[in-house]
Every structure is written in structure tokens, then in C-alpha cells.
Design a protein around this motif. Structure first.
Motif, short mmCIF file in Angstrom:
data_model
loop_
_atom_site.label_atom_id
_atom_site.label_comp_id
_atom_site.label_asym_id
_atom_site.label_seq_id
_atom_site.Cartn_x
_atom_site.Cartn_y
_atom_site.Cartn_z
N ARG A 156 10.13 8.40 -4.08
CA ARG A 156 10.27 8.84 -5.61
C ARG A 156 10.24 7.45 -6.48
NH1 ARG A 156 10.56 13.72 -6.98
NH2 ARG A 156 11.19 15.36 -5.61
N GLN A 157 10.80 6.35 -5.72
CA GLN A 157 10.89 5.10 -6.77
C GLN A 157 9.22 4.64 -7.12
OE1 GLN A 157 12.24 5.27 -3.86
NE2 GLN A 157 11.86 3.34 -2.48
N ALA A 158 8.35 5.18 -6.41
CA ALA A 158 6.96 4.67 -6.29
C ALA A 158 6.56 5.48 -7.89
CB ALA A 158 6.05 5.04 -5.26
N LEU A 159 7.20 6.23 -8.30
CA LEU A 159 6.72 6.96 -9.54
C LEU A 159 6.82 5.87 -10.70
CD1 LEU A 159 8.32 10.40 -9.86
CD2 LEU A 159 6.07 9.93 -10.74
N ARG A 160 7.59 4.93 -10.68
CA ARG A 160 7.74 4.00 -11.54
C ARG A 160 6.80 2.59 -10.91
NH1 ARG A 160 12.92 5.17 -11.29
NH2 ARG A 160 13.69 3.59 -10.25
N HIS A 161 6.76 2.52 -9.74
CA HIS A 161 6.04 1.29 -9.18
C HIS A 161 5.17 1.83 -8.20
CE1 HIS A 161 8.73 -1.06 -11.27
NE2 HIS A 161 9.90 -0.54 -10.65
N PRO A 162 3.77 2.56 -8.69
CA PRO A 162 3.06 3.26 -7.74
C PRO A 162 2.12 2.10 -6.91
CG PRO A 162 2.17 3.31 -9.93
CD PRO A 162 3.45 2.70 -9.91
N PRO A 163 1.55 2.41 -5.96
CA PRO A 163 0.53 1.40 -5.38
C PRO A 163 -0.64 0.91 -6.14
CG PRO A 163 0.36 3.65 -3.99
CD PRO A 163 1.32 3.76 -5.15
N LEU A 164 -1.31 -0.06 -5.81
CA LEU A 164 -2.45 -0.45 -6.58
C LEU A 164 -3.61 0.11 -6.45
CD1 LEU A 164 -2.06 -4.51 -6.15
CD2 LEU A 164 -1.34 -2.87 -8.09
N ASP A 165 -4.29 0.49 -7.48
CA ASP A 165 -5.70 1.12 -7.56
C ASP A 165 -6.85 0.57 -6.75
OD1 ASP A 165 -8.47 2.04 -8.22
OD2 ASP A 165 -7.42 3.37 -9.73
N PRO A 166 -7.41 0.87 -5.69
CA PRO A 166 -8.37 0.26 -5.03
C PRO A 166 -9.56 -0.31 -5.73
CG PRO A 166 -8.48 2.24 -4.20
CD PRO A 166 -7.37 2.09 -5.00
N ILE A 167 -9.80 0.21 -6.91
CA ILE A 167 -10.98 0.02 -7.78
C ILE A 167 -10.67 -1.10 -8.99
CG2 ILE A 167 -12.60 0.61 -9.44
CD1 ILE A 167 -12.50 3.66 -8.04
N SER A 168 -9.36 -0.67 -9.64
CA SER A 168 -8.93 -1.76 -10.84
C SER A 168 -8.00 -2.62 -10.27
CB SER A 168 -8.58 -0.79 -11.99
OG SER A 168 -7.30 -0.11 -11.66
N GLU A 169 -7.36 -2.55 -9.14
CA GLU A 169 -6.21 -3.49 -8.91
C GLU A 169 -5.04 -3.38 -9.64
OE1 GLU A 169 -6.67 -6.01 -6.18
OE2 GLU A 169 -8.78 -5.00 -5.58
N ARG A 170 -5.01 -2.23 -10.51
CA ARG A 170 -3.69 -2.28 -11.31
C ARG A 170 -3.10 -1.00 -10.57
NH1 ARG A 170 -7.85 -3.03 -15.17
NH2 ARG A 170 -8.18 -0.95 -15.71
#
Length: 197
Positions: A156-170
Motif C-alpha cells: 500500500r505504501q507504494a501508492l505514494r512511492h511507486p516504482p520507476l517507469d521503465p520509459i521515463s525513469e520517473r
């Protein structure tokens, strides 16, 4: 970028690195500094799909997002977010739909699948986070008709701190149900405008 995109479209690949390596072999460009970024490849894929598949690509995108929307309603308890190719417009029936689901325990999502009588296969996938951290998360795969689905179960905490997008790196925030509904409305009105020309 064009050759990498062509390989991805023709071979149904979603792995940027694998397609980029194949393109480098075919074109003889061995200096990695000259290789295209994920962002450039994404734009090239979108251009190819629009040029060569036109209306069929637009209807595929709309269909994927519609199926994603139905699944998001079914898994509403897990704050679903549409991510990946179905969101960016790069998707087709082969790439399918990827959803982030947020749960205290992966078993909670498995129980939801059991309750809805959806057979699934379990896998795991690694994700990068800000600060260089890497974590693996469970992925639950199933098919809805001919469309493959991947439910990526995040804490659930990943809602605020999600993984990085492999395309944009954001951070990959994805689109919630309301955003997907808005996208579908925009696609439908754009399609009506095209047909009215």
C-alpha cells in the motif's frame, strides 16, 4: 529508434532492451551511446502504429482500456492503476493490460481472484525505485477473452512511492479508474470527429 520500434511491433516485444539489442545487431550500431532512449523508442512505436494500423490501432487501444476499466472496477478495493502499454497507447492484444494493485498482503488479491472464479498464474517481476533500490513483486496473470492481464501486487505504501517507469525513469503513478474513463471518453469523441471528416 525506428528499427527497434519495428522489431517491437512485428515481434510483439515489450522489452525495450531486448529489442534495442536486436536492432543494434541488424544495423551494426555497436556504440551504446548511439542507441535510442526508451522515450525515443516509445515515440517511434506510436508513430508506426498510427501510420500502419491507423483505425485498427485506435480501436485496439480503446478496447484494451475498456477491458482495463472493467477489471479496475472488479478490483476497486485495491486502488488499481493502469500502467504500461495500454496506458501509453503502445499496446495491442499481444501486450495486453497491466494493472498495479495495492494490498497489505498479496493473498488478499488471490482471494479476490478465487471469489471471482478467475484462474491465474503466479510470477514475480523486479522493479526499480527512486534511489536505485530494486524490489520484486508478485504478478498474477490471467486471460480475459483474448486479452492477457497482469496484476502487479504492490504494498500500500507504494501508492505514494511507486516504482520507476521503465520509459521515463520517473515514478510510475499510472491512471486511476476516473482517469481511464476520461481517456476512453476522449478516444470516443476523437474517433467520432475522424469519422465525421
Amino acid at each position: 529508434a525506428y528499427e527497434t520500434a519495428r522489431i517491437m511491433v512485428e515481434q510483439g516485444l515489450s522489452d525495450f532492451d531486448r529489442a534495442r539489442r536486436k536492432a543494434a545487431e541488424r544495423t551494426g550500431i555497436h556504440d551504446r551511446r548511439a542507441w535510442p532512449t526508451n522515450e525515443a523508442i516509445k515515440e517511434a512505436v506510436l508513430t508506426q502504429r498510427r501510420l500502419f494500423r491507423g483505425e485498427s490501432h485506435a480501436s485496439d487501444c480503446q478496447r484494451l482500456r475498456h477491458q482495463a476499466y472493467i477489471a479496475m472496477q472488479a478490483f476497486a478495493a485495491f486502488s488499481p492503476r493502469l500502467v504500461g502499454a495500454a496506458l501509453t497507447g503502445m499496446g495491442d492484444r499481444q501486450t495486453g493490460v497491466e494493472l498495479f494493485l495495492f494490498a497489505d498482503r498479496p493473498e488478499d488479491v488471490i482471494f479476490a481472484l478465487i471469489q471471482q472464479r478467475i484462474p491465474w498464474q503466479e510470477a514475480e517481476r523486479g522493479f526499480r525505485y527512486a534511489g536505485g533500490e530494486r524490489r520484486s513483486h508478485p504478478v498474477l496473470r490471467f486471460g480475459a477473452g483474448e486479452i492477457p492481464f497482469e496484476l502487479i501486487v504492490l504494498p500500500r505504501q507504494a501508492l505514494r512511492h511507486p516504482p520507476l517507469d521503465p520509459i521515463s525513469e520517473r515514478p510510475q503513478r499510472g491512471a486511476d479508474t476516473a482517469e481511464v474513463e476520461r481517456l476512453m471518453g476522449e478516444e470516443a469523441s476523437g474517433y467520432r470527429l475522424e469519422m465525421g471528416k
